[in-house]
Design a protein around this motif. Sequence first.
Motif, PDB file in Angstrom:
ATOM      1  N   VAL A  89       0.861  -1.185   0.000  1.00 16.38           N
ATOM      2  CA  VAL A  89       0.000   0.000   0.000  1.00 16.38           C
ATOM      3  C   VAL A  89       0.898   1.236   0.000  1.00 16.38           C
ATOM      4  O   VAL A  89       2.094   1.154   0.295  1.00 16.38           O
ATOM      5  N   ASP A  90       0.296   2.371  -0.317  1.00 13.26           N
ATOM      6  CA  ASP A  90       1.083   3.609  -0.356  1.00 13.26           C
ATOM      7  C   ASP A  90       1.157   4.281   1.006  1.00 13.26           C
ATOM      8  O   ASP A  90       2.153   4.932   1.331  1.00 13.26           O
ATOM      9  N   ALA A  91       0.091   4.142   1.800  1.00 18.21           N
ATOM     10  CA  ALA A  91       0.072   4.820   3.100  1.00 18.21           C
ATOM     11  C   ALA A  91      -1.008   4.200   3.986  1.00 18.21           C
ATOM     12  O   ALA A  91      -1.983   3.626   3.495  1.00 18.21           O
ATOM     13  N   ILE A  92      -0.794   4.324   5.287  1.00 19.24           N
ATOM     14  CA  ILE A  92      -1.793   3.937   6.287  1.00 19.24           C
ATOM     15  C   ILE A  92      -1.979   5.127   7.218  1.00 19.24           C
ATOM     16  O   ILE A  92      -0.999   5.712   7.703  1.00 19.24           O
ATOM     17  N   HIS A  93      -3.233   5.507   7.450  1.00 16.70           N
ATOM     18  CA  HIS A  93      -3.530   6.686   8.270  1.00 16.70           C
ATOM     19  C   HIS A  93      -4.490   6.349   9.398  1.00 16.70           C
ATOM     20  O   HIS A  93      -5.359   5.475   9.258  1.00 16.70           O
ATOM     21  N   TRP A  94      -4.353   7.086  10.511  1.00 10.46           N
ATOM     22  CA  TRP A  94      -5.335   7.060  11.590  1.00 10.46           C
ATOM     23  C   TRP A  94      -6.209   8.294  11.468  1.00 10.46           C
ATOM     24  O   TRP A  94      -5.714   9.415  11.287  1.00 10.46           O
ATOM     25  N   LYS A  95      -7.514   8.107  11.604  1.00  5.67           N
ATOM     26  CA  LYS A  95      -8.451   9.226  11.578  1.00  5.67           C
ATOM     27  C   LYS A  95      -9.349   9.136  12.813  1.00  5.67           C
ATOM     28  O   LYS A  95      -9.923   8.075  13.086  1.00  5.67           O
ATOM     29  N   ILE A  96      -9.467  10.247  13.538  1.00  7.62           N
ATOM     30  CA  ILE A  96     -10.278  10.306  14.750  1.00  7.62           C
ATOM     31  C   ILE A  96     -11.180  11.532  14.683  1.00  7.62           C
ATOM     32  O   ILE A  96     -10.759  12.604  14.235  1.00  7.62           O
ATOM     33  N   GLY A  97     -12.415  11.380  15.132  1.00  8.80           N
ATOM     34  CA  GLY A  97     -13.319  12.516  15.242  1.00  8.80           C
ATOM     35  C   GLY A  97     -13.542  13.223  13.926  1.00  8.80           C
ATOM     36  O   GLY A  97     -13.942  12.620  12.918  1.00  8.80           O
ATOM     37  N   ALA A  98     -13.238  14.518  13.903  1.00  2.81           N
ATOM     38  CA  ALA A  98     -13.484  15.330  12.712  1.00  2.81           C
ATOM     39  C   ALA A  98     -12.667  14.886  11.515  1.00  2.81           C
ATOM     40  O   ALA A  98     -13.010  15.201  10.367  1.00  2.81           O
ATOM     41  N   ASP A  99     -11.583  14.143  11.746  1.00  4.92           N
ATOM     42  CA  ASP A  99     -10.768  13.647  10.630  1.00  4.92           C
ATOM     43  C   ASP A  99     -11.501  12.580   9.822  1.00  4.92           C
ATOM     44  O   ASP A  99     -11.121  12.295   8.683  1.00  4.92           O
ATOM     45  N   ILE A 100     -12.537  11.968  10.435  1.00  2.23           N
ATOM     46  CA  ILE A 100     -13.315  10.958   9.707  1.00  2.23           C
ATOM     47  C   ILE A 100     -14.351  11.704   8.875  1.00  2.23           C
ATOM     48  O   ILE A 100     -15.505  11.877   9.267  1.00  2.23           O
ATOM     49  N   ASP A 101     -13.935  12.209   7.723  1.00  2.49           N
ATOM     50  CA  ASP A 101     -14.826  13.000   6.880  1.00  2.49           C
ATOM     51  C   ASP A 101     -15.744  12.082   6.074  1.00  2.49           C
ATOM     52  O   ASP A 101     -15.630  10.850   6.110  1.00  2.49           O
ATOM     53  N   SER A 102     -16.653  12.668   5.339  1.00  2.00           N
ATOM     54  CA  SER A 102     -17.654  11.876   4.616  1.00  2.00           C
ATOM     55  C   SER A 102     -17.007  10.982   3.562  1.00  2.00           C
ATOM     56  O   SER A 102     -17.460   9.849   3.337  1.00  2.00           O
ATOM     57  N   ALA A 103     -15.936  11.460   2.931  1.00  5.40           N
ATOM     58  CA  ALA A 103     -15.276  10.644   1.911  1.00  5.40           C
ATOM     59  C   ALA A 103     -14.655   9.393   2.532  1.00  5.40           C
ATOM     60  O   ALA A 103     -14.775   8.285   1.994  1.00  5.40           O
ATOM     61  N   ALA A 104     -13.992   9.572   3.676  1.00  7.74           N
ATOM     62  CA  ALA A 104     -13.382   8.427   4.356  1.00  7.74           C
ATOM     63  C   ALA A 104     -14.444   7.462   4.858  1.00  7.74           C
ATOM     64  O   ALA A 104     -14.272   6.232   4.767  1.00  7.74           O
ATOM     65  N   LEU A 105     -15.546   8.008   5.351  1.00  4.84           N
ATOM     66  CA  LEU A 105     -16.605   7.137   5.869  1.00  4.84           C
ATOM     67  C   LEU A 105     -17.293   6.383   4.729  1.00  4.84           C
ATOM     68  O   LEU A 105     -17.621   5.200   4.868  1.00  4.84           O
ATOM     69  N   ASP A 106     -17.510   7.057   3.604  1.00  9.58           N
ATOM     70  CA  ASP A 106     -18.101   6.378   2.443  1.00  9.58           C
ATOM     71  C   ASP A 106     -17.196   5.238   1.971  1.00  9.58           C
ATOM     72  O   ASP A 106     -17.677   4.143   1.640  1.00  9.58           O
ATOM     73  N   ALA A 107     -15.887   5.511   1.946  1.00  8.63           N
ATOM     74  CA  ALA A 107     -14.942   4.483   1.503  1.00  8.63           C
ATOM     75  C   ALA A 107     -14.923   3.317   2.493  1.00  8.63           C
ATOM     76  O   ALA A 107     -14.874   2.149   2.087  1.00  8.63           O
ATOM     77  N   PHE A 108     -14.958   3.646   3.789  1.00  6.83           N
ATOM     78  CA  PHE A 108     -15.023   2.578   4.793  1.00  6.83           C
ATOM     79  C   PHE A 108     -16.257   1.715   4.577  1.00  6.83           C
ATOM     80  O   PHE A 108     -16.174   0.477   4.621  1.00  6.83           O
TER      81      PHE A 108
END
Length: 380
Positions: free
Chosen positions: A206-225
């Motif tokens: 993979v190219d990258a792994i990120h942690w997202k918490i609270g406001a960092d979990i935006d709609s695009a990330a949630l849709d992808a999840f």
Amino acid sequence: MTISLKEAGEIHQVRIHSNLSDCKSSLDASSPFCNPIFLDALEEQLCVGGNTGWQPHHIELPDHQIVIPSYIKQHSYGEYVFDWAWADAYQRYGVEYHPKLVTMQPFTPITSNKHLGRNLNASLIKQWVDSVYTVCEQQQLSSWHCNFIGKDLADEFAELGLMTRHGVQFEWLNKGYQDFNDFLASFTSRKRKNTNKERRSAQQNVDAIHWKIGADIDSAALDAFYLCYQATYLKRGQQAYLSLAFFKQLCENMGESMLLVVAEKDQQIIASALFFFDDSNLYGRYWGSVQQTDMLHFELCFYQGIEFAISRGIKRFNPGTQGEHKLLRGFEPITTYSSHYVKRSDFSAAIADFCLQERMQMAQYKQQCLQLLPYKQSCD
């Protein structure tokens, strides 16, 4: 609905609610999943109720400001304390096993309080059990199942005549590790090399792994999840229990208790794992991937969770139910408890014997699991 219970010459009122919002004022939350926000979102986004087979039937002891979130079940899916054999036995004798009453957080096999409000004492536990007996009688329910409770409560229930079942899950314990390498130093040399090899394999693909918490979990990330989450169920020919609207509501109202770990490839999220956490516990809950990548499940669901727990000083990490593969990655076997009441005496004796045999099997299984841990002998 209101039920009157008589105990020691006193009358106690018990109320039954089909919506948690009708009874949640001044209630505290002992874990992310016992939080009224979590339970409300299940109801408001129709993950329970309707034709889901989970009909909210919450028990309130109003004199003591205690609520026991419970559900009338028309099936046994989403409970993780399996009673299919019991239902089959009923069917063979021409007796209906469903509906039944279940007390647990739906789809959430996590040991936690199963009530909201003040601490319980022996008198309140007895009121709880007496109210359950009355509900089962009035609603013609075959049985009651209180799943993933602490040992102390299971022992209290056993004193009142309920049957106890044991299971085994796997948890990681933070023994004061400074970082992931410090944790790996407790492994044998061969197991440490295997873990590092797994991590390199996942991270190199993979190219990258990120942690997202609270406001960092935006709609695009949630849709992808959610796309990843759904894809995992579809591979097994199943439909996911939870909706995108449910996860969005949680992000809006308790996002600071949520961790989303995402893996990116060519600027696209190809896999993700969603966790919940508080000061002491990390819970791995939902995972999915839209691309088969070697060892990525272990990296996102286990190793990234361990790194996060160490960074936050979190003491315990439950990565989800089942899976002996967790043992080789440092997750230790722990006993889980559930309590059960079966209304019909002609079935209860056989089921009690089943529970006894199962407890013995689980004790033996746990001992076998301990032999598979990767730790050096001095760390066992």
